[in-house]
Design an enzyme around this catalytic site. Structure first.
Site, PDB file in Angstrom:
ATOM      1  N   TYR A 111       0.839  -1.198   0.000  1.00 53.20           N
ATOM      2  CA  TYR A 111       0.000   0.000   0.000  1.00 53.20           C
ATOM      3  C   TYR A 111       0.874   1.248   0.000  1.00 53.20           C
ATOM      4  O   TYR A 111       2.004   1.216  -0.473  1.00 53.20           O
ATOM      5  CB  TYR A 111      -1.016  -0.060   1.172  1.00 53.20           C
ATOM      6  CG  TYR A 111      -2.219   0.766   0.798  1.00 53.20           C
ATOM      7  CD1 TYR A 111      -3.031   0.386  -0.264  1.00 53.20           C
ATOM      8  CD2 TYR A 111      -2.478   1.979   1.422  1.00 53.20           C
ATOM      9  CE1 TYR A 111      -4.073   1.185  -0.699  1.00 53.20           C
ATOM     10  CE2 TYR A 111      -3.521   2.772   1.000  1.00 53.20           C
ATOM     11  CZ  TYR A 111      -4.312   2.377  -0.053  1.00 53.20           C
ATOM     12  OH  TYR A 111      -5.329   3.175  -0.480  1.00 53.20           O
ATOM     13  N   ARG A 164      -8.444  10.568  -7.875  1.00 49.00           N
ATOM     14  CA  ARG A 164      -7.541  11.223  -6.918  1.00 49.00           C
ATOM     15  C   ARG A 164      -6.806  10.139  -6.161  1.00 49.00           C
ATOM     16  O   ARG A 164      -7.153   9.785  -5.043  1.00 49.00           O
ATOM     17  CB  ARG A 164      -8.355  12.123  -5.972  1.00 49.00           C
ATOM     18  CG  ARG A 164      -7.531  13.159  -5.245  1.00 49.00           C
ATOM     19  CD  ARG A 164      -7.703  13.036  -3.733  1.00 49.00           C
ATOM     20  NE  ARG A 164      -7.435  11.690  -3.263  1.00 49.00           N
ATOM     21  CZ  ARG A 164      -7.648  11.271  -2.042  1.00 49.00           C
ATOM     22  NH1 ARG A 164      -8.188  12.037  -1.146  1.00 49.00           N
ATOM     23  NH2 ARG A 164      -7.354  10.024  -1.660  1.00 49.00           N
ATOM     24  N   LYS A 182      -5.882  -2.168  -1.072  1.00 48.52           N
ATOM     25  CA  LYS A 182      -6.773  -2.002   0.088  1.00 48.52           C
ATOM     26  C   LYS A 182      -7.378  -3.332   0.498  1.00 48.52           C
ATOM     27  O   LYS A 182      -7.499  -3.641   1.680  1.00 48.52           O
ATOM     28  CB  LYS A 182      -7.899  -1.017  -0.273  1.00 48.52           C
ATOM     29  CG  LYS A 182      -7.511   0.424   0.023  1.00 48.52           C
ATOM     30  CD  LYS A 182      -8.270   0.999   1.191  1.00 48.52           C
ATOM     31  CE  LYS A 182      -7.502   1.909   2.074  1.00 48.52           C
ATOM     32  NZ  LYS A 182      -7.800   3.319   2.017  1.00 48.52           N
ATOM     33  N   GLU A 253     -13.410   4.620  -2.898  1.00 50.92           N
ATOM     34  CA  GLU A 253     -12.014   4.903  -2.581  1.00 50.92           C
ATOM     35  C   GLU A 253     -11.397   5.823  -3.623  1.00 50.92           C
ATOM     36  O   GLU A 253     -11.492   5.558  -4.834  1.00 50.92           O
ATOM     37  CB  GLU A 253     -11.256   3.561  -2.560  1.00 50.92           C
ATOM     38  CG  GLU A 253      -9.810   3.659  -2.189  1.00 50.92           C
ATOM     39  CD  GLU A 253      -9.588   3.998  -0.737  1.00 50.92           C
ATOM     40  OE1 GLU A 253     -10.399   3.606   0.114  1.00 50.92           O
ATOM     41  OE2 GLU A 253      -8.601   4.681  -0.449  1.00 50.92           O
ATOM     42  N   ASP A 254     -10.767   6.879  -3.158  1.00 47.05           N
ATOM     43  CA  ASP A 254      -9.991   7.768  -4.031  1.00 47.05           C
ATOM     44  C   ASP A 254     -10.778   8.364  -5.197  1.00 47.05           C
ATOM     45  O   ASP A 254     -10.281   8.457  -6.336  1.00 47.05           O
ATOM     46  CB  ASP A 254      -8.703   7.065  -4.517  1.00 47.05           C
ATOM     47  CG  ASP A 254      -7.644   7.019  -3.400  1.00 47.05           C
ATOM     48  OD1 ASP A 254      -7.937   7.471  -2.274  1.00 47.05           O
ATOM     49  OD2 ASP A 254      -6.526   6.539  -3.647  1.00 47.05           O
ATOM     50  N   ASP A 276     -13.948   5.607   2.473  1.00 47.97           N
ATOM     51  CA  ASP A 276     -12.856   5.514   3.439  1.00 47.97           C
ATOM     52  C   ASP A 276     -12.103   6.826   3.587  1.00 47.97           C
ATOM     53  O   ASP A 276     -11.637   7.159   4.676  1.00 47.97           O
ATOM     54  CB  ASP A 276     -11.890   4.398   3.041  1.00 47.97           C
ATOM     55  CG  ASP A 276     -10.852   4.165   4.125  1.00 47.97           C
ATOM     56  OD1 ASP A 276     -11.269   3.936   5.276  1.00 47.97           O
ATOM     57  OD2 ASP A 276      -9.648   4.252   3.839  1.00 47.97           O
ATOM     58  N   ASP A 277     -11.970   7.584   2.493  1.00 45.67           N
ATOM     59  CA  ASP A 277     -11.212   8.848   2.564  1.00 45.67           C
ATOM     60  C   ASP A 277     -11.902   9.834   3.500  1.00 45.67           C
ATOM     61  O   ASP A 277     -11.247  10.637   4.153  1.00 45.67           O
ATOM     62  CB  ASP A 277     -11.079   9.461   1.167  1.00 45.67           C
ATOM     63  CG  ASP A 277     -10.521   8.455   0.185  1.00 45.67           C
ATOM     64  OD1 ASP A 277      -9.426   7.959   0.439  1.00 45.67           O
ATOM     65  OD2 ASP A 277     -11.216   8.134  -0.798  1.00 45.67           O
ATOM     66  N   ASN A 416      -0.232  12.826   3.332  1.00 43.96           N
ATOM     67  CA  ASN A 416       0.594  11.763   2.758  1.00 43.96           C
ATOM     68  C   ASN A 416       1.031  12.134   1.343  1.00 43.96           C
ATOM     69  O   ASN A 416       0.353  12.910   0.691  1.00 43.96           O
ATOM     70  CB  ASN A 416      -0.240  10.467   2.657  1.00 43.96           C
ATOM     71  CG  ASN A 416      -0.571   9.900   4.014  1.00 43.96           C
ATOM     72  OD1 ASN A 416       0.255   9.866   4.895  1.00 43.96           O
ATOM     73  ND2 ASN A 416      -1.808   9.470   4.159  1.00 43.96           N
TER      74      ASN A 416
HETATM   75  P1  NAD Z   1      -8.865  16.898  -0.731  1.00 42.43           P
HETATM   76  O1  NAD Z   1      -8.345  17.166  -2.083  1.00 42.43           O
HETATM   77  O2  NAD Z   1     -10.279  16.457  -0.590  1.00 42.43           O
HETATM   78  O3  NAD Z   1      -8.659  18.198   0.206  1.00 42.43           O
HETATM   79  C1  NAD Z   1      -7.471  18.949   0.261  1.00 42.43           C
HETATM   80  C2  NAD Z   1      -7.780  20.267   0.959  1.00 42.43           C
HETATM   81  O4  NAD Z   1      -6.565  20.972   1.165  1.00 42.43           O
HETATM   82  C3  NAD Z   1      -8.702  21.177   0.171  1.00 42.43           C
HETATM   83  O5  NAD Z   1      -9.665  21.732   1.024  1.00 42.43           O
HETATM   84  C4  NAD Z   1      -7.777  22.275  -0.319  1.00 42.43           C
HETATM   85  O6  NAD Z   1      -8.425  23.526  -0.440  1.00 42.43           O
HETATM   86  C5  NAD Z   1      -6.786  22.344   0.829  1.00 42.43           C
HETATM   87  N1  NAD Z   1      -5.553  23.007   0.433  1.00 42.43           N
HETATM   88  C6  NAD Z   1      -4.867  22.902  -0.717  1.00 42.43           C
HETATM   89  N2  NAD Z   1      -3.808  23.750  -0.700  1.00 42.43           N
HETATM   90  C7  NAD Z   1      -3.838  24.400   0.489  1.00 42.43           C
HETATM   91  C8  NAD Z   1      -3.024  25.387   1.090  1.00 42.43           C
HETATM   92  N3  NAD Z   1      -1.954  25.877   0.468  1.00 42.43           N
HETATM   93  N4  NAD Z   1      -3.363  25.807   2.324  1.00 42.43           N
HETATM   94  C9  NAD Z   1      -4.428  25.322   2.952  1.00 42.43           C
HETATM   95  N5  NAD Z   1      -5.238  24.377   2.427  1.00 42.43           N
HETATM   96  C10 NAD Z   1      -4.940  23.920   1.209  1.00 42.43           C
HETATM   97  O7  NAD Z   1      -7.898  15.801  -0.112  1.00 42.43           O
HETATM   98  P2  NAD Z   1      -8.164  14.905   1.184  1.00 42.43           P
HETATM   99  O8  NAD Z   1      -8.738  13.598   0.774  1.00 42.43           O
HETATM  100  O9  NAD Z   1      -8.881  15.704   2.198  1.00 42.43           O
HETATM  101  O10 NAD Z   1      -6.664  14.614   1.636  1.00 42.43           O
HETATM  102  C11 NAD Z   1      -5.843  15.670   2.113  1.00 42.43           C
HETATM  103  C12 NAD Z   1      -4.543  15.102   2.662  1.00 42.43           C
HETATM  104  O11 NAD Z   1      -4.821  14.265   3.777  1.00 42.43           O
HETATM  105  C13 NAD Z   1      -3.773  14.236   1.660  1.00 42.43           C
HETATM  106  O12 NAD Z   1      -2.411  14.553   1.710  1.00 42.43           O
HETATM  107  C14 NAD Z   1      -3.984  12.846   2.143  1.00 42.43           C
HETATM  108  O13 NAD Z   1      -2.883  12.013   1.879  1.00 42.43           O
HETATM  109  C15 NAD Z   1      -4.152  13.041   3.635  1.00 42.43           C
HETATM  110  N6  NAD Z   1      -4.932  11.945   4.240  1.00 42.43           N
HETATM  111  C16 NAD Z   1      -4.391  11.300   5.309  1.00 42.43           C
HETATM  112  C17 NAD Z   1      -5.071  10.268   5.888  1.00 42.43           C
HETATM  113  C18 NAD Z   1      -4.497   9.583   7.079  1.00 42.43           C
HETATM  114  O14 NAD Z   1      -3.507  10.009   7.581  1.00 42.43           O
HETATM  115  N7  NAD Z   1      -5.064   8.530   7.588  1.00 42.43           N
HETATM  116  C19 NAD Z   1      -6.281   9.855   5.382  1.00 42.43           C
HETATM  117  C20 NAD Z   1      -6.825  10.540   4.302  1.00 42.43           C
HETATM  118  C21 NAD Z   1      -6.134  11.594   3.736  1.00 42.43           C
END
Ligand code: NAD
Length: 559
Positions: A111, A164, A182, A253-254, A276-277, A416
């Site tokens: 993964y 995504r 997954k 997912e994604d 899951d996201d 991530n």
């Molecule tokens: P997403 O695309 O749905 O959301 C991203 C958000 O970040 C948006 O609201 C965007 O406006 C904001 N953003 C972008 N640039 C920015 C900046 N310069 N300043 C402030 N905000 C900004 O993505 P997501 O699914 O919400 O995932 C976001 C991050 O969280 C990813 O890096 C993902 O890997 C991580 N994530 C981690 C886990 C975990 O740790 N278990 C789980 C899911 C997602």
């Protein structure tokens, strides 16, 4: 040629009653049943294998040793990924034995992060099809495409539209690596039987021009469908899933966030599904927050959360925090006021125009700023949660300001992969003199500071979704609810030992993941039984019943 099904002698039976067992070369080519060089002499005689294998019979542990060495010899992580995929294709039991016994080492290969690179290069490393590809050209015949899948009693589907993939953007049909990976974790972490798992990629085109120009790209050569064309395709797909696999758990997912929230809204009350996201992430983050209360003695209601990033992860986490607070007696409006967001346009406030629907509940009355440090000073949060995908956005002054405001500031850098984390564990601990309660999305090594060893916890979704899936299957739940994700979070938060908490780690060791998943499954099943969502009778003792369902990667004895 087929032999009669042997009775199950030990472990999980790989056969359904009356099912014929293939023999000879067909048996060696069936990854669910193949044991390779571990077939005994008696089995080789009984199953027509004599001569088809080299003469020496190897034990499972000898096979494991050989394959492990082969995987470790890979010069790159992608080589290791390919070696493991090839193993999964020829001997599933051995593949899962290696995953079970070396989960810490293998999880980053099967993964994130390696799976991301595999998806980027999917067309170039492609060897054999795995899972189902349903393309937008299949409209009008999606049900018959699903019926081509050879297994009827599928229990879990993970589906992506490749829009995504992790933090890597639109990878189109190459996204297939994600549902495959997954589902391997469903089995490795919770013991969901692998033959009941179905990975699906929906190919609606891609807007990734370099993929469209790549002659080895495996997907349709067209731009992404959107609007009514996309919605009608998804609707036909969901109806086909309900027709072909009526009691399956469907995990989205994604998907990109412009579709993810809408699809969840549209389908969560129509079938047994979740995203899951949004929801898995929310649950693992809430678990970390609840575990932190065991360190600080605070109540959830004492916190004020400031999120950087207002997408699927951020809004999902805030919604679940609100739901937990409401369950504790707080009014929803009051609870939402404890959650603040900064996105790419700065602080999310009422006066901002054109806010996406999912942000509106968190657009509070306040002066706007596009500076996170100013927002921290003005809002005085107790917890800073990074889900923005913006590397190093939690700067020294920001984290130091958190430490000035709080005895134990909570700093979660969840983005991530590692290169996107808002700050590293070392930075968070250094800038707060070891006082930060830190968790991350990708793993960070332990940090020595002020004579102490601090172990940062990884808020990995794999703590949650496999157990939720097991609970849904065990109870025959017809829906996946928010309450189930809260129950999963509460259970996970209790599983972290005192010693782990003292070292700064909010999550239990992965070494215990199958037991932890079984306990999460029980909590989820309890909700299903209490809310009349279960379709099987509640066993007198839930935990042993759930554990009895867990698959173990053990060879079947055929003769
Ligand atoms: P997403 O695309 O749905 O959301 C991203 C958000 O970040 C948006 O609201 C965007 O406006 C904001 N953003 C972008 N640039 C920015 C900046 N310069 N300043 C402030 N905000 C900004 O993505 P997501 O699914 O919400 O995932 C976001 C991050 O969280 C990813 O890096 C993902 O890997 C991580 N994530 C981690 C886990 C975990 O740790 N278990 C789980 C899911 C997602």
């Amino acid at each position: 040629m087929h032999a009669e099904s042997p009775s199950a002698r030990s472990g999980t039976s790989k056969f359904r009653p009356g099912e014929a067992v293939p023999t000879g070369i067909a048996l060696l080519r069936d990854p669910h049943l193949n044991k390779g060089t571990a077939f005994s002499d008696a089995e080789r005689d009984a199953l027509g294998l004599r001569g088809l294998l080299p003469p020496h019979v190897f034990s499972e542990s000898e096979q494991e040793e050989r394959v492990l060495a082969q995987v470790r010899r890979g010069a790159t992580d992608l080589d290791k990924y390919m070696a493991l995929s090839a193993l999964q294709e020829r001997n599933e039991t051995l593949f899962f034995r290696i995953l079970y016994r070396h989960l810490d080492e293998m999880m980053p290969i099967v993964y994130t992060p390696t799976v991301g690179e595999a998806c980027q290069k999917f067309g170039h490393i492609y060897q054999r099809p795995r899972g189902l590809f349903v393309s937008i050209d299949d409209r009008g015949r999606i049900e018959s495409v699903l019926r081509n899948w050879p297994v009827r009693d599928v229990k879990v589907i993970v589906v992506t539209d490749g829009a995504r993939i992790l933090g890597l953007g639109d990878l189109g049909a190459n996204g297939m690596g994600i549902p495959v990976g997954k589902l391997a974790l469903y089995t490795a972490c919770a013991g969901i039987e692998p033959r009941t798992c179905l990975p699906i990629t929906l190919d609606v085109g891609t807007n990734n021009e370099s993929l469209l120009a790549d002659p080895m790209y495996i997907g349709l050569r067209r731009h992404r469908a959107d609007g009514a064309e996309y919605d009608e395709f998804i609707e036909e797909f969901v109806e086909a899933v309900q027709a072909v696999f009526p009691s399956v758990l469907l995990q989205f997912e994604d998907f990109a966030n412009n579709h993810a929230f809408e699809l969840l809204q549209r389908y969560q009350d129509r079938l047994c599904c979740f995203n899951d996201d949004i929801q898995g992430t929310a649950s693992v983050a809430l678990a970390g927050i609840l575990a932190s209360l065991r360190i600080t003695g605070m109540r959830l209601a004492d916190h004020r959360f400031l999120f950087l990033g207002a997408g699927e992860a951020g809004i999902g986490i805030a919604d679940l925090i609100v739901s937990e607070l409401v369950d504790g007696g707080m009014a929803a409006d009051e609870a939402r006021k404890l959650c603040w967001f900064c996105d790419s346009q700065g602080l999310v406030v009422k006066s901002r125009s054109h806010l996406a629907a999912h942000k509106l509940p968190y657009a509070h009355e306040h002066a706007w700023t596009d500076n996170l440090l100013d927002a921290v000073r003005a809002l005085r949060p107790t917890a800073l949660i990074g889900v923005s995908g913006q590397a190093q956005s939690f700067t020294g002054p920001i984290v130091t300001a958190m430490a000035e405001l709080n005895e134990r500031p909570m700093v979660f850098a969840l983005s991530n992969p590692t290169s996107k984390a808002e700050c590293t564990a070392r930075q968070a601990y250094t800038w707060t003199a070891g006082r930060a309660i830190f968790a991350s999305g990708s793993p960070f090594p332990a940090v020595e500071i002020e004579g102490r060893t601090l172990v940062p916890g990884q808020g990995n979704n794999s703590y949650i979704f496999p157990g939720v899936g097991l609970g849904v299957i065990a109870s025959g739940a017809t829906r996946v609810t928010e309450e189930m994700f809260r129950a999963a979070a509460r259970t996970l938060a209790k599983e972290t030992s005192k010693a782990e908490l003292e070292s700064g780690c909010l999550y239990p060791s992965l070494a215990r993941i199958r037991d932890v998943s079984a306990r999460i499954a029980c909590a989820v099943a309890e909700v299903a039984h209490a809310r009349d969502l279960a379709t099987v009778a509640r066993p007198h003792e839930l935990l042993p019943a759930v554990k009895a369902r867990q698959y173990h990667p053990e060879y079947h004895r055929y003769a």
